[in-house]
Design a protein around this motif. Sequence first.
Motif, PDB file in Angstrom:
ATOM      1  N   ARG A  32      29.832  36.995  30.085  1.00  0.00           N
ATOM      2  CA  ARG A  32      29.540  37.545  31.411  1.00  0.00           C
ATOM      3  C   ARG A  32      30.742  37.352  32.315  1.00  0.00           C
ATOM      4  NH1 ARG A  32      29.815  36.456  36.045  1.00  0.00           N
ATOM      5  NH2 ARG A  32      30.336  34.330  35.444  1.00  0.00           N
ATOM      6  N   ARG A  33      31.222  38.413  32.852  1.00  0.00           N
ATOM      7  CA  ARG A  33      32.310  38.323  33.812  1.00  0.00           C
ATOM      8  C   ARG A  33      31.950  39.146  35.039  1.00  0.00           C
ATOM      9  NH1 ARG A  33      37.312  37.053  32.853  1.00  0.00           N
ATOM     10  NH2 ARG A  33      37.096  36.535  35.059  1.00  0.00           N
ATOM     11  N   SER A  34      32.623  38.851  36.125  1.00  0.00           N
ATOM     12  CA  SER A  34      32.452  39.705  37.296  1.00  0.00           C
ATOM     13  C   SER A  34      33.297  40.941  37.053  1.00  0.00           C
ATOM     14  CB  SER A  34      32.895  38.964  38.552  1.00  0.00           C
ATOM     15  OG  SER A  34      31.976  37.922  38.806  1.00  0.00           O
ATOM     16  N   ARG A  36      34.725  44.472  38.039  1.00  0.00           N
ATOM     17  CA  ARG A  36      35.022  45.178  39.309  1.00  0.00           C
ATOM     18  C   ARG A  36      35.169  46.685  39.113  1.00  0.00           C
ATOM     19  NH1 ARG A  36      36.542  39.574  39.775  1.00  0.00           N
ATOM     20  NH2 ARG A  36      35.427  38.850  41.640  1.00  0.00           N
ATOM     21  N   GLN A  88      33.845  48.153  48.182  1.00  0.00           N
ATOM     22  CA  GLN A  88      34.390  47.468  47.001  1.00  0.00           C
ATOM     23  C   GLN A  88      34.299  48.378  45.771  1.00  0.00           C
ATOM     24  OE1 GLN A  88      33.560  43.293  46.199  1.00  0.00           O
ATOM     25  NE2 GLN A  88      32.312  43.203  48.030  1.00  0.00           N
ATOM     26  N   CYS A 201      28.510  42.791  38.739  1.00  0.00           N
ATOM     27  CA  CYS A 201      29.306  42.024  39.697  1.00  0.00           C
ATOM     28  C   CYS A 201      28.375  41.621  40.836  1.00  0.00           C
ATOM     29  CB  CYS A 201      30.471  42.846  40.252  1.00  0.00           C
ATOM     30  SG  CYS A 201      31.552  41.866  41.319  1.00  0.00           S
ATOM     31  N   MET A 202      28.229  40.305  41.014  1.00  0.00           N
ATOM     32  CA  MET A 202      27.470  39.817  42.160  1.00  0.00           C
ATOM     33  C   MET A 202      28.364  39.982  43.382  1.00  0.00           C
ATOM     34  SD  MET A 202      25.829  36.278  40.783  1.00  0.00           S
ATOM     35  CE  MET A 202      24.389  36.251  39.709  1.00  0.00           C
ATOM     36  N   MET A 203      27.786  40.464  44.455  1.00  0.00           N
ATOM     37  CA  MET A 203      28.604  40.647  45.668  1.00  0.00           C
ATOM     38  C   MET A 203      27.898  40.095  46.898  1.00  0.00           C
ATOM     39  SD  MET A 203      29.970  44.545  45.200  1.00  0.00           S
ATOM     40  CE  MET A 203      28.572  45.134  44.277  1.00  0.00           C
ATOM     41  N   GLU A 204      28.608  39.198  47.594  1.00  0.00           N
ATOM     42  CA  GLU A 204      28.110  38.836  48.920  1.00  0.00           C
ATOM     43  C   GLU A 204      29.092  39.336  49.970  1.00  0.00           C
ATOM     44  OE1 GLU A 204      27.581  34.621  49.155  1.00  0.00           O
ATOM     45  OE2 GLU A 204      29.677  34.201  48.674  1.00  0.00           O
ATOM     46  N   GLY A 205      30.076  40.093  49.484  1.00  0.00           N
ATOM     47  CA  GLY A 205      30.996  40.770  50.399  1.00  0.00           C
ATOM     48  C   GLY A 205      30.316  42.037  50.873  1.00  0.00           C
ATOM     49  N   MET A 225      22.391  38.849  47.806  1.00  0.00           N
ATOM     50  CA  MET A 225      23.571  39.465  47.206  1.00  0.00           C
ATOM     51  C   MET A 225      23.238  40.880  46.766  1.00  0.00           C
ATOM     52  SD  MET A 225      23.870  37.501  43.534  1.00  0.00           S
ATOM     53  CE  MET A 225      23.515  35.819  44.062  1.00  0.00           C
ATOM     54  N   GLN A 241      38.819  34.406  32.583  1.00  0.00           N
ATOM     55  CA  GLN A 241      37.940  33.477  33.313  1.00  0.00           C
ATOM     56  C   GLN A 241      38.554  32.076  33.298  1.00  0.00           C
ATOM     57  OE1 GLN A 241      33.985  32.538  31.651  1.00  0.00           O
ATOM     58  NE2 GLN A 241      33.145  33.133  33.615  1.00  0.00           N
ATOM     59  N   ARG A 243      37.961  27.899  34.966  1.00  0.00           N
ATOM     60  CA  ARG A 243      37.222  26.928  35.778  1.00  0.00           C
ATOM     61  C   ARG A 243      38.071  25.669  35.835  1.00  0.00           C
ATOM     62  NH1 ARG A 243      34.725  31.014  36.675  1.00  0.00           N
ATOM     63  NH2 ARG A 243      32.466  31.321  36.439  1.00  0.00           N
TER      64      ARG A 243
HETATM   65  C1  FMN Z   1      27.217  34.694  45.429  1.00  0.00           C
HETATM   66  C2  FMN Z   1      28.412  35.409  44.871  1.00  0.00           C
HETATM   67  C3  FMN Z   1      29.050  36.352  45.629  1.00  0.00           C
HETATM   68  C4  FMN Z   1      30.132  37.055  45.128  1.00  0.00           C
HETATM   69  N1  FMN Z   1      30.682  38.053  45.869  1.00  0.00           N
HETATM   70  C5  FMN Z   1      31.657  38.827  45.324  1.00  0.00           C
HETATM   71  C6  FMN Z   1      32.116  39.970  45.996  1.00  0.00           C
HETATM   72  O1  FMN Z   1      31.666  40.325  47.077  1.00  0.00           O
HETATM   73  N2  FMN Z   1      33.069  40.707  45.400  1.00  0.00           N
HETATM   74  C7  FMN Z   1      33.593  40.388  44.182  1.00  0.00           C
HETATM   75  O2  FMN Z   1      34.446  41.115  43.698  1.00  0.00           O
HETATM   76  N3  FMN Z   1      33.149  39.301  43.523  1.00  0.00           N
HETATM   77  C8  FMN Z   1      32.191  38.528  44.044  1.00  0.00           C
HETATM   78  N4  FMN Z   1      31.698  37.456  43.355  1.00  0.00           N
HETATM   79  C9  FMN Z   1      32.230  37.143  42.036  1.00  0.00           C
HETATM   80  C10 FMN Z   1      33.062  35.855  42.047  1.00  0.00           C
HETATM   81  O3  FMN Z   1      34.284  36.080  42.671  1.00  0.00           O
HETATM   82  C11 FMN Z   1      33.216  35.420  40.567  1.00  0.00           C
HETATM   83  O4  FMN Z   1      31.950  35.089  40.074  1.00  0.00           O
HETATM   84  C12 FMN Z   1      34.157  34.233  40.406  1.00  0.00           C
HETATM   85  O5  FMN Z   1      35.450  34.550  40.811  1.00  0.00           O
HETATM   86  C13 FMN Z   1      34.201  33.789  38.951  1.00  0.00           C
HETATM   87  O6  FMN Z   1      34.529  34.830  38.063  1.00  0.00           O
HETATM   88  P1  FMN Z   1      33.553  35.283  36.878  1.00  0.00           P
HETATM   89  O7  FMN Z   1      32.251  35.704  37.496  1.00  0.00           O
HETATM   90  O8  FMN Z   1      34.217  36.434  36.189  1.00  0.00           O
HETATM   91  O9  FMN Z   1      33.362  34.114  35.985  1.00  0.00           O
HETATM   92  C14 FMN Z   1      30.620  36.746  43.836  1.00  0.00           C
HETATM   93  C15 FMN Z   1      29.965  35.793  43.077  1.00  0.00           C
HETATM   94  C16 FMN Z   1      28.867  35.142  43.569  1.00  0.00           C
HETATM   95  C17 FMN Z   1      28.134  34.143  42.710  1.00  0.00           C
END
Ligand code: FMN
Length: 253
Positions: A32-34, A36, A88, A201-205, A225, A241, A243
């Motif tokens: 699982r990755r974020s 984009r 985004q 992709c989880m986003m709180e932006g 989110m 990824q 940590r």
């Molecule tokens: C609550 C939350 C909000 C996030 N908001 C954004 C966002 O708005 N835009 C974005 O590109 N990534 C967002 N992310 C992704 C994080 O940047 C990402 O999970 C973190 O850098 C680790 O990378 P990975 O998910 O690939 O392991 C968010 C993640 C979480 C958990």
Amino acid sequence: MTATHSAEKKRYYEAAPQDIDVENFRKVIESRRSVRKFTDKAIPADVLDACLDLALLAPNSSNLQPWTFYVVQTPATKKQLIKACLGQLAAKTASELIVCVARTDRLDEMAKRNISEFPFPEAPPAVQKYYKFIPYNYKTGYFNALGNFKKVAFKVARKLDKQLPVTAFNEADAKLWASKTTALACENLVLALRAYGFDSCMMEGFDEPLVNKILGLNNQQYPVMVIGAGERAVDGVFFPQYRFDRDLFIQKV
Ligand SMILES: Cc1cc2nc3c(=O)[nH]c(=O)nc-3n(C[C@H](O)[C@H](O)[C@H](O)COP(=O)(O)O)c2cc1C
């Protein structure tokens, strides 16, 4: 407790399956990755529904299920939501956008359902008693009257060496309570998507007041989110990824 209740309590046993493939479980979590950038491949409706159903199986505080998942599919609303997500790329290219909303406006309804839909023929008296009381633990009342009352009562009780649970003393506490639980369902959702071969992709932006307006949320519904979901584009993950050292985060005490 009646004889039937105590008999059922003793009889009920749910086996813990031992044949789970840990390697595949790890693969789901580790891959699982974020993402984009997504391709334009759609997530089949049955897959999306299966993932949402798995999200709803997340552990949640007192089983009060204080959440709603808005799957935004109407093109015009989706366009507004992308704008609210600050344009985004993850939102723009996602085939699905899901707004995960924590809510504290259905506490009584959900408590009542825990009694009426309890999976034994009748909810045991202790369960009924619990669900009559528990909404007050997370309510704060008009002008925070209940929250303020609890603040004083808890202070006094602690002086008397009473141990007390997490409660909501104000609206921010209530929001935190519901958001905590909703985030767990969000994690279930993204892992389920991964297990089905899709990404997220989880986003709180995002602009919270604008999201509230788009969805017509009330002041006890909080978008936690927005989850963009779809198929990972070849250039959808921007870097490997990483940590920090686990010693920074894990303390065995
Ligand atoms: C609550 C939350 C909000 C996030 N908001 C954004 C966002 O708005 N835009 C974005 O590109 N990534 C967002 N992310 C992704 C994080 O940047 C990402 O999970 C973190 O850098 C680790 O990378 P990975 O998910 O690939 O392991 C968010 C993640 C979480 C958990």
